[in-house]
Design an enzyme around this catalytic site. Sequence first.
Site, short mmCIF file in Angstrom:
data_model
loop_
_atom_site.label_atom_id
_atom_site.label_comp_id
_atom_site.label_asym_id
_atom_site.label_seq_id
_atom_site.Cartn_x
_atom_site.Cartn_y
_atom_site.Cartn_z
N ASP A 1 0.99 -1.28 -0.03
CA ASP A 1 -0.05 -0.05 0.11
C ASP A 1 0.80 1.26 -0.03
OD1 ASP A 1 -2.27 1.79 -0.10
OD2 ASP A 1 -2.90 1.01 2.14
N HIS A 2 0.32 2.26 -0.54
CA HIS A 2 1.27 3.74 -0.56
C HIS A 2 0.98 4.40 0.94
CE1 HIS A 2 0.87 3.87 -5.16
NE2 HIS A 2 2.06 3.52 -4.81
N TYR B 1 -4.84 5.15 -0.05
CA TYR B 1 -5.95 4.19 -0.34
C TYR B 1 -5.40 3.28 -1.57
CZ TYR B 1 -7.73 8.43 2.14
OH TYR B 1 -7.80 9.62 2.94
N HIS B 2 -4.39 2.74 -1.54
CA HIS B 2 -4.05 1.90 -2.72
C HIS B 2 -3.63 0.44 -2.28
CE1 HIS B 2 -3.08 6.18 -4.39
NE2 HIS B 2 -4.55 5.89 -4.56
N PRO B 3 -4.50 -0.28 -1.54
CA PRO B 3 -3.83 -1.69 -1.28
C PRO B 3 -3.86 -2.58 -2.35
CG PRO B 3 -6.14 -1.29 -0.38
CD PRO B 3 -5.88 0.12 -0.76
#
Length: 551
Positions: A293-294, A467-469
Site C-alpha cells: 500500500d502507498h 488508499y491503494h492496497p
Amino acid sequence: MQYDYIIVGAGSGGCTLAGRLADRCPDATIALIEAGPHTDRNLLVNMPTGVAVVVPNKLKTNYGYLTTPQRGLGGRRGYQPRGRGVGGSSAINAMIYTRGHPLDYDEWARMGCEGWAWSDVLPYFRRAEGNERGADAWHGDAGPLTVSDLRFQNPFSKRFVQAAVEAGYKPNSDFNGADQEGVGFYQVTQRDGRRCSVARAYLYGRQRPNLHIITDATVLRVKFNGKHASGVEIVRGGRTEMLEARAEIVLAAGAFNTPQLLMCSGIGPAAHLQSHGIAVLHDAPDVGQNLIDHVDFTINKRVSSIEPTGFSLRGIARMLPQFVTFARHGRGMLSSNVAEAGGFLKSRPTLDRPDLQLHFCAALVDDHNRRMHWGHGYSLHVCVLRPRSRGTVTLASRDARVAPVIDPRFFSDSRDLDLLVEGARIARRILDAPSLALHGGKELYTHAGQSEQELRQTIAGHADTIYHPVATCRMGGDARSVVDPQLRVRGVTGLRIVDASVMPTLIGGNTNSPTVMIGERAAELIGHARSDGQRVAPARPEKTGAATSLL
C-alpha cells in the site's frame, strides 16, 4: 437461481467486467453481487466534494476498516476506507485518473505475467477511456469512463503548481502521456462536473436484460463441486440463498475482501484455515500475503485567506451559493475533487522513474479528514510509490461478514521511512517557494526548523495510507502465485479474480484506472474462453423487462 457467470463485488473491476461481458456475450446470463447499495442517486457520491464526507466516515457506502496496531506508526491503528456499494471505491475516491508508469507493467511481464507488459495493456487503457481532450497515441476518447479536466481549480492549487516550478520541478499537463514526471493538475473521472464512477461508466443508464445486479447481499463462500467452483452462498435480508454458475465465478471484492472470501471458501494457507475450523480445499500459502500500500505523509498549513475550502463564518457564507451553481451547471467549488493538483517526482535524478507522488488539497485534510479544524488552509501529501514493506490480510472469523484482519506493516522496511523523509524535504522546498510562502500561515504538526529525528517522529505519528492496497492474490507465472496470467485461481477450476488484489506489484500512481484496465482485459479473456468452446448450458434469462435487472 442459475446464471452463466457470477461476479462477486461491484467495484471497479467487477463493474467493468459485468458491463463488457454482458455486451460481448448477450446470450449469457450474468449476476453481479454487491454487499452495499446502489449509488446512482446518492448526492454525496455524485457531488465530487462529497469525498470529504464519504471517505472519513463509516457509512453504507464505506466499510471504514481499521488496521491492526502498526508498530511503524507508533502503535496507531491505520484507517482503510473501502467502497461498499455499486461502483466500489470508485464511488468514494478522489476521482484522480492516473495509470502508473509504463515500466511498472514491463516489470509485471518480467515477473512471469505474460501479456501484461505496457505494450499489452495500453490498448485496454485506451479502450476504457473517454478523454474529453481527444484521442492520441496515449489516450482514447470513445470509452465509457469519462476523463476530464477539472471545471474548478482553487487559486491555491494554481499557486502550488507555480511554487513547485519555482522549486525546480518541471510542469506536466498530462501524467498519462509520454512522460509521467513533473507537477500539474490531475485529470479526473468526471462527467459534466459530476463523479463518473465505474458504475456510472459501465452500468447505469444501459439496457442489458442478461445482467442482473443484486445489491445488499453478502457472499459468504464459494461453493465447489470437487475442485470446480459451482456457485456462491449469499445472505440478504436475513435469508441465506445459493446461486449456481454454469460457466465461471469471478471474485472482484478487492484487495481485502477477495482473499478473505477465498479463505472462507477453503483456499489459502492451510494452517491458518484449520485454525478457524475451515476445511482446506487447496493449500495456497500466498493468499492474503504480499499486501502492498502507498504510505503517505501530509504537511498541513493554516492560512488567513478564505480561498481554500474550510470552516469559518465567511467560508460558509461563500459556500452556500455554490450548491445552486453545482446543481444547475455542474460547476463551481463543489465540482472540485479536493485533491486537484500534484505530481510525480524523483528523489534522485538517476532513477529511471519517479518514486514519490504528491497530492495537493486546497483544504486542511488531517487524518483522512476525520480530524476537523476551524479555519482555512491547505495540505500537501507525499507518498512512497513503490514501498518495500509487505503486509497481510488474514481472517478474524470464518464468517465473511466479520471484517478481516488487515496488517500493512507500514515501515517494516526502514527504507520506506527513509524515502518518505526525503519526500517531506521536497514538499518543504515547494512550500517555501515564493508563490506559496508569500501567503504565510502556520503548519499544524511540522515546522521549518525540525531536525531529522523530529521529522521522523512526526511522520510516524501522522503517516497512513493514501488508499491503494494491492497484491494480496498476486498474479504470476510461478506455482505459488494465486492466479495465473489469465486471472484463473490456481488449484481449482471455474474461478477467476478481477480486482487490484491480482497486481503483482504496486504501480506508481492511483490504482482505480489500472483496476478498470484489468476488468477490460478480463472481459476479453473470458469472452475468448466462451467462444473457444467452453461448455455452458443454454442461458435461461429471467423475465426482467427491457433494462438491466436491479435486484
